[in-house]
Scaffold this active site. Structure first.
Site, PDB file in Angstrom:
ATOM      1  N   TYR A   1      36.856  56.076  12.563  1.00  0.00           N
ATOM      2  CA  TYR A   1      37.440  56.573  13.822  1.00  0.00           C
ATOM      3  C   TYR A   1      36.714  57.834  14.269  1.00  0.00           C
ATOM      4  O   TYR A   1      36.438  58.717  13.447  1.00  0.00           O
ATOM      5  CB  TYR A   1      38.921  56.907  13.610  1.00  0.00           C
ATOM      6  CG  TYR A   1      39.547  57.607  14.798  1.00  0.00           C
ATOM      7  CD1 TYR A   1      40.239  56.892  15.764  1.00  0.00           C
ATOM      8  CD2 TYR A   1      39.443  58.994  14.951  1.00  0.00           C
ATOM      9  CE1 TYR A   1      40.800  57.526  16.862  1.00  0.00           C
ATOM     10  CE2 TYR A   1      39.999  59.637  16.055  1.00  0.00           C
ATOM     11  CZ  TYR A   1      40.682  58.899  17.001  1.00  0.00           C
ATOM     12  OH  TYR A   1      41.228  59.528  18.080  1.00  0.00           O
TER      13      TYR A   1
ATOM     14  N   GLU B   1      37.282  58.208  22.942  1.00  0.00           N
ATOM     15  CA  GLU B   1      37.839  57.764  21.669  1.00  0.00           C
ATOM     16  C   GLU B   1      37.176  56.440  21.308  1.00  0.00           C
ATOM     17  O   GLU B   1      37.224  55.485  22.089  1.00  0.00           O
ATOM     18  CB  GLU B   1      39.350  57.583  21.775  1.00  0.00           C
ATOM     19  CG  GLU B   1      39.996  57.220  20.443  1.00  0.00           C
ATOM     20  CD  GLU B   1      41.511  57.048  20.551  1.00  0.00           C
ATOM     21  OE1 GLU B   1      41.976  56.308  21.445  1.00  0.00           O
ATOM     22  OE2 GLU B   1      42.233  57.658  19.738  1.00  0.00           O
TER      23      GLU B   1
END
Lengths: 290, 403
Positions: B125, B213
């Site tokens: 991530y 993101e």
């Protein structure tokens, strides 16, 4: 003696000859504010509103002794204007402009801090010391000289607080509109600290809104160092998560930046928190008597 | 401004951020063509059909009334066609869309990047955003790819690495290495990641993003690092210097009333309550919503008319608020500073008459310059409008009309 600006401040207006700059500079001068000139690149040497126009802030500092600047420059050029003022040695910069890109403000904030300059705003209504100096766009007639300091992220909500304080028979030492952007020059805590240290301020109204952690930081500081009553309100109790409420910074991201979370921390830190903005004035009157 | 995954990936590609390849499609046949082309360029035999909507949680989301997911694997071209057909025109409900869901008009057909090889593919991530507390950009990375980052931060904060970027020197190599080490990467994947994160930061700055993101970032079975998804928000205030990115705006993803408000220079956010409001200034508008709630109602909207509250803006505001069938009353709250209350009052009367038949009660609170004159104009207009000067009185009137 109030904070940030007073009748001895030597104020210049950046973006002096533009529509906004002209209108508000006129109002400031009518109020009796000591406006010593303005800056519009390319119009140096001329006169506007009976005041000299300079090409650069540096000239305004050298020739007119300016120490405070108010900025009405369009968003694409506003960060540059702030940097110019800081570079020229202006000590208090008040930026009214709304809509400055965040990336520009990140670098600008760092730069002004490195120069030891106080930046108020951007995206703010300015600073008002009733009876001394109006350096902003606030309607002057609602103010009355007095001993209550006001710190707020919002424009018209500040006026609401000012009006209630005046109608309650009190008055204001200085009202500071710190601005509603995600990056602002002076935090809630820093503004509260100025008023807490001001011998002519007896009580403080602190108005915040959803988004960010500034009010919680201020509340914790007040718990440690507070010597005067503080009445607080957070706008946006009914705002949904993830939606921007007008101000670029007014958005609930996580659990800590909701109105409820901020109000809880403020209450725990001894602030008189009101649920309704209609109760700001009365609550201050009561808080002063305690 | 939010943009679609496929648009985000276009930005990433421009900055040499390695992505899982994909091609945009908006018809089932277009999807099949896209899949064929992907096979030619990447050699993939498996495709992922991904709904393009402005909301996360697509993989677990379902099209209303079906078992069709927002992200599906297709192993044949026929499957690409069938699955695209099932998605297009359907209403996808995910944890982020609310019950009403979002209609799927656009697809991204992506090459499969989870192919088997020397090692197991591993999901990571990465996000970049503004940290308001420090006034700096921050890169957040975690070994727990594919998970909700708030959940990871809450339950296993040690799995998160944060790197703050000093605006005066920018993102530096040592920071990229620190993050890569923090993710436990070694060998070619380590090197690939350093390039990946460096270019990702360049994309963030170059596009004036407010958030990027990438969840997940994938370490493929042969040690490459690439973006499988891309969620990007752009800073509205900076769009003026990126006309190419401003063109990414997809108004079909926005509430039609909010679009209409924007065209009238009104800042409007639709909410679910029963009392509409129209206010000058964002802070006072939020505070007015709170007053409505404290008076026993629920705000139906946020609406900031800005500095120029005149007959035209008030009329546009009225029309937008009245299109919401849930609205049972409207509170107008104007603090006249520069704008004079008598002018606003005349504007309200004019707007009211222009619209004609307004069925819901209207409360007008005017305070500030010429407030008394404003109240008088409202009271003598003969319209079904009540007026107040103090905020407290306005709150009481709201309570009375929705009683």
């Amino acid at each position: 003696m109030s904070v940030l600006v007073n009748k001895n401040s030597k104020i210049i207006v950046q973006g002096f000859t533009g529509t906004e700059g002209t209108f508000h500079a006129q109002q400031m001068i009518e109020y009796g504010t000591n406006v010593v000139g303005g800056v519009t690149p390319g119009k140096g040497g001329s006169t506007h509103l009976d005041r000299p126009v300079f090409n650069t802030v540096e000239d305004a500092v050298k020739k007119a002794g300016a120490d405070v600047s108010i900025i009405f420059v369009p968003p694409a050029f506003a960060a540059d204007a702030i940097q110019e003022a800081a570079d020229a040695g202006i000590k208090v910069i008040i930026c009214i402009t709304e809509g400055i890109p965040v990336m520009d403000m990140i670098a600008t904030k760092k730069y002004v801090k490195s120069k030891g300059v106080t930046l108020i705003g951007p995206n703010c209504p300015g600073v008002m010391t009733p009876g001394g100096a109006k350096v902003g766009i606030m309607p002057a007639f609602i103010f009355k000289p007095g001993r209550i300091g006001i710190v707020s992220k919002s424009g018209t909500l500040t006026y609401e607080a000012v009006d209630q304080i005046t109608k309650a028979g009190l008055g204001q030492s200085t009202a500071i509109g710190i601005g509603g952007d995600p990056i602002i020059g002076t935090s809630t805590k820093e503004a509260v600290e100025m008023l807490m240290n001001d011998p002519e301020t007896d009580g403080i109204i602190m108005i915040g809104e959803i988004g960010g952690g500034m009010e919680a930081e201020a509340a914790r500081w007040i718990k440690e160092h507070g010597t005067k009553p503080v009445v607080g309100f957070i706008a946006g109790q009914t705002a949904p998560k993830g939606r921007r409420m007008g101000h670029a910074g007014a958005i609930v991201g996580g659990a800590d930046d909701t109105a409820a979370a901020k109000m809880k921390i403020m209450e725990e830190c001894g602030i008189f928190v009101v649920q309704s903005p209609a109760d700001l004035g009365e609550t201050m009157v009561k808080a002063l008597k305690k | 401004m939010n943009i679609h995954e496929y648009q985000g990936k276009e930005i990433l590609k421009k900055y040499n951020v390695k992505i899982g390849e994909g091609i945009y499609a908006d018809t089932p046949e277009g999807a099949v063509e896209a899949a064929k082309k992907l096979s030619e360029t990447t050699g993939t035999k498996v495709w992922i059909v991904k709904a393009q909507i402005h909301a996360g949680g697509r993989g677990k989301g379902k099209v209303i009334g079906t078992e069709v997911r927002g992200v599906m694997v297709a192993k044949t071209l026929d499957e690409v066609r069938e699955k695209s057909k099932a998605l297009l025109g359907g209403t996808l409900v995910t944890i982020q869309t609310g019950e009403q869901g979002k209609v799927v008009n656009k697809l991204l057909i992506a090459a499969d990047v989870y192919y088997p090889g020397e090692t197991q593919p591993k999901e990571l991530y990465v996000s970049i955003l503004l940290d308001r507390g420090t006034g700096q950009n921050v890169i957040i990375a975690s070994t727990e790819g594919g998970m909700d980052i708030e959940e990871v931060a809450h339950s296993t904060p040690e799995k998160i690495t944060k790197e703050f970027i000093d605006p005066l020197i920018g993102f530096q190599g040592f920071q990229a290495r620190k993050i890569a080490f923090g993710l436990g990467l070694t060998g070619p994947a380590f090197k690939d990641f350093v390039v990946f994160i460096t270019n990702l930061y360049k994309a963030y700055i170059g596009a004036d993003a407010s958030m990027i993101e990438i969840n997940p970032v994938l370490k493929t079975s042969d040690g490459q690092i690439l973006a499988v998804d891309a969620k990007i928000s752009l800073d509205d205030n900076a769009l003026y210097r990126h006309p190419d990115l401003a063109a990414y705006r997809d108004i079909t993803e926005e509430d039609p009333l909010e679009v209409e408000a924007g065209e009238n220079n009104l800042n409007y956010v639709k909410l679910d309550g029963n009392v509409g409001c129209m206010v000058n200034g964002a802070g006072l508008a939020m505070a007015t919503m709170d007053v409505i709630k404290l008076s026993g109602g629920e705000p139906a909207n946020f609406l900031d008319v800005g500095g120029g509250a005149n007959a035209k803006t008030v009329e546009a505001g009225f029309r937008i608020i009245l299109k919401d069938p849930n609205v049972k009353a409207i509170l107008i709250n104007i603090f006249g500073g520069i704008v004079r209350c008598d002018r606003v009052a005349n504007g309200v009367v004019e707007a009211y008459k222009a619209i004609g038949d307004i069925k819901v009660p209207i409360i007008v609170r005017l305070q500030g310059t010429n407030a008394e004159e404003g109240a008088k104009i409202i009271n003598e207009s003969g319209l079904k409008v009540s007026s107040a000067v103090l905020l407290k009185d306005a709150a009481a009137l709201v309570k009375k009309v929705i009683g």
